[in-house]
Design a protein around this motif. Structure first.
Motif, mmCIF file in Angstrom:
data_model
loop_
_atom_site.group_PDB
_atom_site.id
_atom_site.type_symbol
_atom_site.label_atom_id
_atom_site.label_comp_id
_atom_site.label_asym_id
_atom_site.label_seq_id
_atom_site.Cartn_x
_atom_site.Cartn_y
_atom_site.Cartn_z
ATOM 1 N N MET A 1 0.839 -1.196 0.000
ATOM 2 C CA MET A 1 0.000 0.000 0.000
ATOM 3 C C MET A 1 0.881 1.257 0.000
ATOM 4 N N ASN A 2 0.496 2.206 -0.857
ATOM 5 C CA ASN A 2 1.244 3.452 -0.886
ATOM 6 C C ASN A 2 0.981 4.270 0.376
ATOM 7 N N LYS A 3 2.066 4.804 0.927
ATOM 8 C CA LYS A 3 1.893 5.628 2.120
ATOM 9 C C LYS A 3 1.372 7.000 1.718
ATOM 10 N N GLN A 4 0.571 7.590 2.594
ATOM 11 C CA GLN A 4 0.139 8.961 2.357
ATOM 12 C C GLN A 4 1.287 9.909 2.663
ATOM 13 N N LYS A 5 1.346 10.977 1.917
ATOM 14 C CA LYS A 5 2.413 11.962 2.150
ATOM 15 C C LYS A 5 1.906 13.013 3.132
ATOM 16 N N LEU A 6 2.579 13.077 4.274
ATOM 17 C CA LEU A 6 2.200 14.071 5.284
ATOM 18 C C LEU A 6 3.321 15.102 5.395
ATOM 19 N N VAL A 7 2.964 16.360 5.221
ATOM 20 C CA VAL A 7 3.955 17.434 5.334
ATOM 21 C C VAL A 7 3.615 18.284 6.555
ATOM 22 N N LEU A 8 4.625 18.485 7.399
ATOM 23 C CA LEU A 8 4.482 19.385 8.550
ATOM 24 C C LEU A 8 5.251 20.662 8.251
ATOM 25 N N VAL A 9 4.552 21.793 8.373
ATOM 26 C CA VAL A 9 5.221 23.093 8.211
ATOM 27 C C VAL A 9 5.428 23.671 9.599
ATOM 28 N N GLY A 10 6.684 23.780 10.015
ATOM 29 C CA GLY A 10 6.992 24.270 11.355
ATOM 30 C C GLY A 10 7.572 23.157 12.203
ATOM 31 N N ASN A 11 8.858 23.242 12.459
ATOM 32 C CA ASN A 11 9.567 22.206 13.196
ATOM 33 C C ASN A 11 9.665 22.566 14.684
ATOM 34 N N GLY A 12 8.609 23.192 15.200
ATOM 35 C CA GLY A 12 8.612 23.633 16.600
ATOM 36 C C GLY A 12 8.039 22.575 17.526
ATOM 37 N N MET A 13 7.818 23.000 18.780
ATOM 38 C CA MET A 13 7.376 22.044 19.802
ATOM 39 C C MET A 13 6.001 21.458 19.490
ATOM 40 N N LEU A 32 6.729 10.985 5.905
ATOM 41 C CA LEU A 32 6.751 12.265 6.621
ATOM 42 C C LEU A 32 7.820 13.226 6.107
ATOM 43 N N THR A 33 7.408 14.475 5.958
ATOM 44 C CA THR A 33 8.342 15.545 5.579
ATOM 45 C C THR A 33 8.106 16.728 6.504
ATOM 46 N N ILE A 34 9.193 17.287 7.030
ATOM 47 C CA ILE A 34 9.065 18.453 7.925
ATOM 48 C C ILE A 34 9.901 19.609 7.378
ATOM 49 N N PHE A 35 9.277 20.790 7.366
ATOM 50 C CA PHE A 35 10.007 22.006 7.012
ATOM 51 C C PHE A 35 10.062 22.931 8.215
ATOM 52 N N ASN A 73 12.523 7.868 9.443
ATOM 53 C CA ASN A 73 12.437 8.150 7.996
ATOM 54 C C ASN A 73 11.748 9.480 7.698
ATOM 55 N N ILE A 74 12.037 10.465 8.526
ATOM 56 C CA ILE A 74 11.435 11.788 8.304
ATOM 57 C C ILE A 74 12.392 12.615 7.448
ATOM 58 N N ALA A 75 11.881 13.118 6.342
ATOM 59 C CA ALA A 75 12.699 14.026 5.522
ATOM 60 C C ALA A 75 12.621 15.406 6.169
ATOM 61 N N LEU A 76 13.744 15.861 6.708
ATOM 62 C CA LEU A 76 13.772 17.135 7.436
ATOM 63 C C LEU A 76 14.482 18.200 6.610
ATOM 64 N N PHE A 77 13.817 19.341 6.437
ATOM 65 C CA PHE A 77 14.438 20.471 5.740
ATOM 66 C C PHE A 77 14.480 21.655 6.699
ATOM 67 N N VAL A 91 0.150 20.959 -3.168
ATOM 68 C CA VAL A 91 1.601 21.057 -3.249
ATOM 69 C C VAL A 91 2.058 22.318 -2.512
ATOM 70 N N ILE A 92 3.157 22.179 -1.782
ATOM 71 C CA ILE A 92 3.735 23.363 -1.119
ATOM 72 C C ILE A 92 5.010 23.748 -1.849
ATOM 73 N N LYS A 93 5.352 25.040 -1.742
ATOM 74 C CA LYS A 93 6.593 25.516 -2.359
ATOM 75 C C LYS A 93 7.410 26.241 -1.293
ATOM 76 N N THR A 94 8.708 26.071 -1.337
ATOM 77 C CA THR A 94 9.557 26.693 -0.315
ATOM 78 C C THR A 94 10.392 27.831 -0.917
ATOM 79 N N ASP A 95 11.052 28.553 -0.010
ATOM 80 C CA ASP A 95 11.932 29.644 -0.465
ATOM 81 C C ASP A 95 13.209 29.105 -1.126
#
Ligand SMILES: Cc1cc2nc3c(=O)[nH]c(=O)nc-3n(C[C@H](O)[C@H](O)[C@H](O)COP(=O)(O)OP(=O)(O)OC[C@H]3O[C@@H](n4cnc5c(N)ncnc54)[C@H](O)[C@@H]3O)c2cc1C
Length: 126
Positions: A1-13, A32-35, A73-77, A91-95
């Motif tokens: 099964m394909n995993k859902q893509k979850l993006v978190l904006v804000g790497n705070g508490m 998981l992806t965190i910006f 396996n969290i992609a952290l930016f 879709v999100i876009k970054t600086d």
């Protein structure tokens, strides 16, 4: 099964606490992806004053180091700010001109305090 893509904006508490819960109940559900705009891993901001006063090191107030993100396996930016969200295309876009597709998006970007209009408040370093 394909995993859902979850993006978190804000790497705070708040955001990372939410990810901890998601990992607890369904670690295999999401890719998981965190910006985070800040250049650090997540830390206890409440203890920041102690670091600035020189009483504590940044390492001591770190909540999760890079190993934790890797282990889950969290992609952290870090040092990368999300500047646009296209809700239709999901879709999100970054600086850094990076575009990431999401199925689920969590916005945990904190808030900005009100700065009272005290003379001199606009000076650098204040
Ligand atoms: C010195 C100090 C002492 C404190 N003491 C206390 C206390 O004693 N008790 C208490 O309850 N609270 C205290 N607080 C407040 C507490 O730290 C905050 O309420 C808490 O950190 C909020 O967490 P958050 O994750 O919602 O937001 P934040 O900690 O602000 O985290 C949000 C993160 O999102 C990032 N971000 C924002 N926009 C974007 C974007 N577009 N793209 C990518 N990343 C983005 C920010 O850079 C930030 O790292 C204190 C705060 C400070 C600074």
């Amino acid at each position: 099964m394909n995993k859902q893509k979850l993006v978190l904006v804000g790497n705070g508490m708040a955001g990372v606490r939410c990810i901890e819960e998601i990992l607890k109940y369904g670690s295999n559900t999401f890719e998981l992806t965190i910006f985070g705009s800040e250049s650090h891993v997540t830390y206890n901001r409440i203890l920041l004053s102690s670091v600035l006063q020189g009483n504590t090191s940044f390492r001591e107030i770190t909540i999760h180091n890079y190993d934790w993100y890797m282990k889950h396996n969290i992609a952290l930016f870090t040092g990368e700010t999300v500047v646009k969200i296209d809700q239709e295309k999901k879709v999100i876009k970054t600086d850094h001109d990076r575009e990431v597709i999401y199925d689920k998006l969590i916005l945990a970007t904190g808030s900005l305090p009100i700065v009272p209009p005290i003379p001199g408040v606009e000076k650098e370093g204040v």
